[in-house]
Design an enzyme around this catalytic site. Structure first.
Site, short mmCIF file in Angstrom:
data_model
loop_
_atom_site.label_atom_id
_atom_site.label_comp_id
_atom_site.label_asym_id
_atom_site.label_seq_id
_atom_site.Cartn_x
_atom_site.Cartn_y
_atom_site.Cartn_z
CE LYS A 31 -11.99 16.25 2.46
NZ LYS A 31 -10.88 16.76 3.27
CB THR A 53 -2.53 11.52 3.38
OG1 THR A 53 -3.91 11.77 3.64
CG2 THR A 53 -1.79 11.32 4.69
CE LYS A 68 8.47 7.92 5.05
NZ LYS A 68 7.25 7.91 5.84
N GLY A 100 -16.72 15.36 -3.25
CA GLY A 100 -17.57 14.52 -4.09
C GLY A 100 -18.34 13.48 -3.29
CG HIS A 146 33.83 -4.79 -3.99
ND1 HIS A 146 33.46 -5.15 -2.72
CD2 HIS A 146 35.13 -4.42 -3.94
CE1 HIS A 146 34.51 -5.03 -1.92
NE2 HIS A 146 35.54 -4.58 -2.64
P1 NAI Z 1 -0.12 1.18 12.87
O1 NAI Z 1 -1.41 0.48 12.91
O2 NAI Z 1 0.97 0.68 12.01
O3 NAI Z 1 0.48 1.25 14.35
C1 NAI Z 1 -0.26 1.76 15.43
C2 NAI Z 1 0.31 1.23 16.72
O4 NAI Z 1 -0.37 1.85 17.80
C3 NAI Z 1 0.12 -0.28 16.86
O5 NAI Z 1 1.34 -0.87 17.20
C4 NAI Z 1 -0.92 -0.37 17.98
O6 NAI Z 1 -0.75 -1.51 18.77
C5 NAI Z 1 -0.65 0.89 18.79
N1 NAI Z 1 -1.78 1.36 19.56
C6 NAI Z 1 -3.08 1.40 19.17
N2 NAI Z 1 -3.84 1.94 20.17
C7 NAI Z 1 -2.97 2.27 21.17
C8 NAI Z 1 -3.13 2.87 22.45
N3 NAI Z 1 -4.33 3.26 22.89
N4 NAI Z 1 -2.03 3.04 23.23
C9 NAI Z 1 -0.81 2.65 22.77
N5 NAI Z 1 -0.61 2.07 21.59
C10 NAI Z 1 -1.67 1.88 20.78
O7 NAI Z 1 -0.48 2.70 12.56
P2 NAI Z 1 0.43 3.97 12.23
O8 NAI Z 1 1.83 3.78 12.67
O9 NAI Z 1 -0.33 5.11 12.79
O10 NAI Z 1 0.39 4.00 10.66
C11 NAI Z 1 -0.85 4.07 9.97
C12 NAI Z 1 -0.74 3.39 8.63
O11 NAI Z 1 0.13 4.08 7.79
C13 NAI Z 1 -0.23 1.97 8.75
O12 NAI Z 1 -0.92 1.12 7.90
C14 NAI Z 1 1.19 2.10 8.33
O13 NAI Z 1 1.71 0.90 7.81
C15 NAI Z 1 1.12 3.20 7.30
N6 NAI Z 1 2.38 3.91 7.22
C16 NAI Z 1 3.45 3.28 6.73
C17 NAI Z 1 4.66 3.93 6.68
C18 NAI Z 1 5.81 3.23 6.15
O14 NAI Z 1 5.69 2.09 5.78
N7 NAI Z 1 6.96 3.90 6.09
C19 NAI Z 1 4.84 5.27 7.18
C20 NAI Z 1 3.66 5.81 7.69
C21 NAI Z 1 2.49 5.14 7.71
#
Ligand code: NAI
Length: 480
Positions: free
Chosen positions: A48, A54, A64, A127, A459
């Site tokens: 869409k 994303t 990054k 879709g 190295h």
């Molecule tokens: P996440 O689920 O990894 O972290 C969200 C955090 O927010 C948690 O620690 C949670 O305890 C906290 N939280 C939830 N509600 C809250 C509140 N009301 N007040 C304060 N803290 C609160 O989600 P995130 O960082 O948004 O990432 C989303 C997804 O994208 C994840 O699965 C992540 O692994 C993935 N991702 C991975 C990346 C990487 O590996 N480089 C980069 C960006 C995203």
């Protein structure tokens, strides 16, 4: 015969009939499309917005790129230690944003070209899966079109979660979607949620010169990381003056009408800020994706339910990427796309091993890991031996002037204190996201410490630390 053609509509295909119809053109969807087309399948992909999803437009790539700009800022600030003097560096945010956009646009152009070259038909629109593998598309330029696939793959991804009272408002509150398009660099920022996204944004902003506070509901940021790695990140964040407040709940915020707001949290505490970034996780984007008659089950959080080969509850329908409840990582989406296409082709693919996927978090210092953490390995009942080495003792780390961090390896104990099979590799420090490759292979190939220790590392290099840490687990060592 393929699984798709066993279940599908036959071999005489019209303009709207395909071997595979994919809904969603992010890494999961376009990965499946490219891989499937390379295997000779005729594929339609419904998207869409722009192909790339994303990851390319509102996630990994722009995030990054901004992290790299922040790193360059820090490098220039520290150039004096190399004897290179400069005037006080300043961030020109408009140039920063246009460079980021150029990288995104270039990659989008390349991806679009590749999709065309593989003769994948991209259908612009939204879709929806009906019964009998029919996908109805509300076309972006008006009207509808119905596509029919022998197989259908649902790959519609995820969107940022928000919390009540902190909905994005186009000025002071944003999610990752708006953060990556910010018109100005804020002087002060509050990041709600200390997961991967929150820590990457906090690191970006702090390294660009902003005052940053992280408010995390759980007792620590980056929950799930190996304890020693998490400590290193916390120490580095303190050095950057990021104020990490864990174990606190946010209760609301009060804009002052002139571009700032006061966030309330914890036990009556407040903080004034120019920007609130909400990064509290992502929810599956499956709104209106499937008709009741399609027979596809969603769980109570909205994820499409699948088995280990990404098959949904409906015959001939697979689902991959962020809209299923597996790690929300682009490379996991690619792997699931490859698995689904393999299954469609009847090739009995190996399911993705979710316990051993590579994780890479690009805050500074970077974090990268695969396999069990020390705590998780013990909890799973393994007798383990562990070895850690610090970048401080590594020659290349000293040359580049980035000596914070460590490599930690967890192996099965052979009974005599030496290591057998490698169970987990955890890294924090300079460029570790680029160094995890051999650790990831070691874990997934079920390599032993002795096997790996036999091989050489260049190295001087940062990756020597991995080799030295493995060698230490044999009971002998060079520098370790
Ligand atoms: P996440 O689920 O990894 O972290 C969200 C955090 O927010 C948690 O620690 C949670 O305890 C906290 N939280 C939830 N509600 C809250 C509140 N009301 N007040 C304060 N803290 C609160 O989600 P995130 O960082 O948004 O990432 C989303 C997804 O994208 C994840 O699965 C992540 O692994 C993935 N991702 C991975 C990346 C990487 O590996 N480089 C980069 C960006 C995203």
């Amino acid at each position: 015969m393929s699984n798709a053609s066993q279940q599908g509509s036959g071999s005489q295909q019209g303009a709207d009939d395909f071997d595979v119809v994919i809904i969603g053109g992010g890494p999961g969807g376009y990965g499946a499309a490219l891989y499937g087309a390379s295997a000779g399948l005729r594929i339609a992909m419904v998207e869409k917005e722009k192909v790339g999803g994303t990851c390319l437009h509102r996630g990994c790539i722009p995030a990054k790129e901004l992290l790299e700009t922040a790193h360059v800022h820090q490098t220039v600030l520290g150039a004096g230690t190399f004897g290179i003097t400069t005037d006080a560096p300043e961030v020109d945010w408009s140039v920063t944003q246009s460079r980021k956009q150029k990288v995104v646009d270039q990659l989008h152009k390349g991806l679009s070209g590749l999709i065309k070259q593989r003769k994948i038909e991209t259908v612009a629109g939204t879709g929806r899966l009906e019964s009998d593998h029919s996908v109805t598309v509300e076309l972006s330029d008006g009207g509808t079109r119905t596509l029919k696939g022998d197989a259908v793959i649902l790959a519609t991804g995820s969107v940022p979660r928000t919390i009540p009272g902190f909905e994005p408002d186009g000025s002071v509150v944003c999610t990752s979607d708006e953060f990556l398009e910010l018109a100005n660099l804020p002087r002060r920022a509050v990041v709600i949620g200390g997961g991967a996204i929150g820590c990457e944004f906090a690191s970006t902003l702090a390294d660009m010169g902003a005052d940053v506070t992280i408010l995390e509901a759980l007792p620590k940021i980056l929950p799930g990381l190996d304890e020693d790695v998490a400590k290193q990140v916390l120490r580095a964040f303190k050095k950057k003056k990021i104020d990490v407040r864990a174990g606190v709940k946010v209760t609301g915020h009060e804009p002052d009408g002139s571009g700032a707001t006061t966030v309330s949290f914890g036990d009556g505490e407040t903080i004034e800020t120019d920007l609130v970034v909400v990064s509290v996780g992502r929810r599956p984007y499956t709104d209106s994706l499937v008709d009741d008659g399609a027979g596809v089950d969603l769980d109570d959080r909205g994820f499409v339910t699948v088995d280990e080969l990404c098959r949904t509850s409906a015959d001939g329908v697979w689902s991959i990427g962020d809209c299923i409840a597996t790690p929300q990582l682009a490379h996991v989406g690619f792997a699931e796309g490859i698995c689904a296409i393999g299954d469609i082709l009847g090739e009995h693919p190996v399911p993705v091993d979710y316990h051993a996927v590579p994780w890479a978090i690009y805050c500074k210092p970077e974090v990268a890991f695969a396999g069990y953490s020390e705590e998780a390995a013990k909890e799973a009942g393994f007798d383990v031996v562990v070895s850690s080495s610090r970048y401080m003792g590594n020659s290349r780390a000293q040359i580049i002037g980035e000596t914070d961090g460590l490599v930690k390896i967890i192996a099965e104990d052979q009974g005599d204190g030496t290591g057998g099979r490698v169970l987990g590799v955890h890294m924090v420090g300079p460029w570790v996201t680029e160094q995890l490759g051999q650790g990831y292979l070691a874990v997934n190939w079920e390599a032993t410490v002795d096997e790996i220790a036999h091989y050489l590392q260049p190295h001087p290099s940062l990756s020597e630390l991995f080799g030295e840490t493995v060698m230490t687990l044999t009971g002998r060592s060079l520098h370790g």
